[in-house]
Design a protein around this motif. Structure first.
Motif, mmCIF file in Angstrom:
data_model
loop_
_atom_site.group_PDB
_atom_site.id
_atom_site.type_symbol
_atom_site.label_atom_id
_atom_site.label_comp_id
_atom_site.label_asym_id
_atom_site.label_seq_id
_atom_site.Cartn_x
_atom_site.Cartn_y
_atom_site.Cartn_z
ATOM 1 N N THR A 6 1.775 1.412 -1.404
ATOM 2 C CA THR A 6 1.824 2.062 -0.102
ATOM 3 C C THR A 6 2.616 1.198 0.868
ATOM 4 O O THR A 6 2.307 0.014 1.057
ATOM 5 N N ARG A 7 3.631 1.783 1.484
ATOM 6 C CA ARG A 7 4.464 1.019 2.424
ATOM 7 C C ARG A 7 3.638 0.558 3.625
ATOM 8 O O ARG A 7 2.822 1.312 4.153
ATOM 9 N N ILE A 8 3.887 -0.699 4.035
ATOM 10 C CA ILE A 8 3.151 -1.256 5.163
ATOM 11 C C ILE A 8 4.102 -2.009 6.083
ATOM 12 O O ILE A 8 5.202 -2.413 5.685
ATOM 13 N N THR A 9 3.657 -2.200 7.308
ATOM 14 C CA THR A 9 4.420 -2.990 8.285
ATOM 15 C C THR A 9 3.551 -4.064 8.931
ATOM 16 O O THR A 9 4.016 -4.777 9.836
ATOM 17 N N ALA A 32 11.994 -0.251 -3.631
ATOM 18 C CA ALA A 32 12.075 -1.535 -2.921
ATOM 19 C C ALA A 32 11.368 -1.430 -1.580
ATOM 20 O O ALA A 32 11.298 -0.356 -0.977
ATOM 21 N N GLY A 33 10.811 -2.553 -1.120
ATOM 22 C CA GLY A 33 10.174 -2.564 0.189
ATOM 23 C C GLY A 33 8.934 -3.431 0.230
ATOM 24 O O GLY A 33 8.651 -4.203 -0.699
ATOM 25 N N ASP A 34 8.169 -3.309 1.303
ATOM 26 C CA ASP A 34 6.937 -4.074 1.538
ATOM 27 C C ASP A 34 5.740 -3.166 1.278
ATOM 28 O O ASP A 34 5.655 -2.083 1.873
ATOM 29 N N GLU A 44 2.750 -7.006 -1.753
ATOM 30 C CA GLU A 44 3.885 -7.295 -2.626
ATOM 31 C C GLU A 44 5.193 -6.825 -1.998
ATOM 32 O O GLU A 44 5.269 -5.720 -1.435
ATOM 33 N N TRP A 45 6.190 -7.681 -2.112
ATOM 34 C CA TRP A 45 7.549 -7.357 -1.685
ATOM 35 C C TRP A 45 8.371 -7.052 -2.923
ATOM 36 O O TRP A 45 8.412 -7.842 -3.867
ATOM 37 N N VAL A 46 9.037 -5.888 -2.937
ATOM 38 C CA VAL A 46 9.906 -5.486 -4.042
ATOM 39 C C VAL A 46 11.341 -5.554 -3.539
ATOM 40 O O VAL A 46 11.714 -4.865 -2.574
ATOM 41 N N LEU A 55 4.703 -11.413 -5.052
ATOM 42 C CA LEU A 55 3.407 -11.351 -4.381
ATOM 43 C C LEU A 55 3.401 -12.307 -3.196
ATOM 44 O O LEU A 55 3.812 -13.470 -3.325
ATOM 45 N N VAL A 56 2.941 -11.824 -2.050
ATOM 46 C CA VAL A 56 2.774 -12.663 -0.865
ATOM 47 C C VAL A 56 1.357 -12.413 -0.376
ATOM 48 O O VAL A 56 1.064 -11.417 0.284
ATOM 49 N N MET A 57 0.464 -13.346 -0.718
ATOM 50 C CA MET A 57 -0.969 -13.147 -0.520
ATOM 51 C C MET A 57 -1.498 -14.067 0.573
ATOM 52 O O MET A 57 -0.872 -15.051 0.952
#
Length: 326
Positions: A243-246, A52-54, A83-85, A101-103
């Motif tokens: 890959t986790r992103i912020t 889970a995560g961004d 993508e947000w899980v 998906l958040v594009m």
């Protein structure tokens, strides 16, 4: 962005994608269960929840070996997404992860409900793809499910795609789940462009690392002939890297899910009734009157009011339209 554009993007980005109600108890399940290795179980759970995560996602598929005479390898397929899980359910031995998906950028942000992955510890049954838009509920032998987790993947409209079983292994901070060979439908990246094969025969591997996770696929594209023969066409390797992103704003995706979660809960319940409590085999039409099921479900999800009884009736009506005899 209008709904037509969003639906087209869903078809483009939908991947390869268990129900929220567990399968009915069988006689085999009624037998005393062996003592659970709680340490291993908790490590497995931690790995699943860590997905889970961004994320920024890189999708990379490459045909590597021609298995049929005169077959020419296709060009590699490469794409990306943000993508947000989201963990939508956690009952301990059952975990459901919904991908959203958040594009786009702040001036043109669009959201698409993507695939879902459901994990069940020591499953009694899974849903297995059989080709030609058919799925079957399959019993898992006691020796095959001990210590194992099933992963069942669902499409953007919560229809089934494929299911498999495997076990997690742990090596320091890295956890890996590897499935038994699993049939799955054509991925959407090829569904509308190819008709020279009918099924992917896949070994799925999920590798959870400190930076995120990777979904590896060892794919064999197979031809299902009318006479019942099954012929290999080509080998393909798939590597989907999360890959986790912020640095990306996923607020629109979270808002979408908060608004539509009650609708999708009813959709999952309708599928549960068919997949886990109905006949062992399920078959669906790909299109009905030029409609696609995911288009109909997305349109219903975007209704601005929610009435549970009306939603149940609308969803059941649409699923009945697309059902066919196996």
């Amino acid at each position: 962005m209008n709904i037509k554009h969003s639906l087209a993007l869903a078809a483009t980005f939908a991947l390869t994608a268990c129900a929220t109600t567990p399968p009915p108890i069988t006689k085999a399940d009624a037998a005393p269960a062996p003592q659970r290795d709680t340490t291993a179980f908790n490590r497995d759970r931690t790995a699943i929840l860590a997905m889970a995560g961004d994320y920024r996602v890189d999708f990379d598929f490459r045909e590597t070996v021609a298995l049929a005479a005169n077959y020419k390898l296709h060009e590699p397929h490469h794409s990306g997404a943000t993508e947000w899980v989201n963990v939508i359910e956690d009952r301990g031995d059952f975990i459901s992860l919904q991908h959203i998906l958040v594009m786009g950028d702040d001036d043109d942000r669009h959201v698409i409900k993507h695939w879902r992955q459901d994990w069940q510890y020591e499953p009694a049954q899974i849903v297995s793809f059989r080709g030609e838009e058919q799925w079957e509920r399959v019993d898992i032998a006691a020796e095959d499910r001990t210590g194992a987790w099933s992963q069942i993947v669902y499409h953007v409209d919560d229809s089934p795609r494929y299911g498999g079983t495997g076990r997690w292994t742990h090596d320091g901070a890295v956890a890996t789940w590897t499935s038994a060979p699993t049939w799955r439908p054509l991925p959407r990246r090829e569904y509308t462009t190819r008709s020279d094969y009918q099924v992917l025969d896949v070994i799925n591997r999920h590798i959870v690392t400190p930076a995120g996770w990777v979904h590896e696929q060892d794919n064999t594209k197979r031809i299902l002939a009318a006479d019942g023969s099954i012929t290999p066409l080509a080998k393909e390797l798939g590597v989907n890297t999360y890959t986790r992103i912020t640095d990306h704003d996923f607020t629109a995706g979270r808002d979408y899910w908060q608004r539509t979660a009650p609708f999708w809960r009813e959709v999952r319940a309708a599928w549960d009734a068919r997949l886990w409590r109905g006949p062992a085999s399920l078959a669906m039409f790909e299109t009905v009157d030029d409609d696609l099921l995911y288009e109909r479900m997305f349109a219903l999800a975007n209704a601005r009011s929610f009435d549970a009884a009306q939603v149940r009736a609308d969803v059941d009506r649409e699923l009945r339209r697309f059902e066919r005899a196996p």
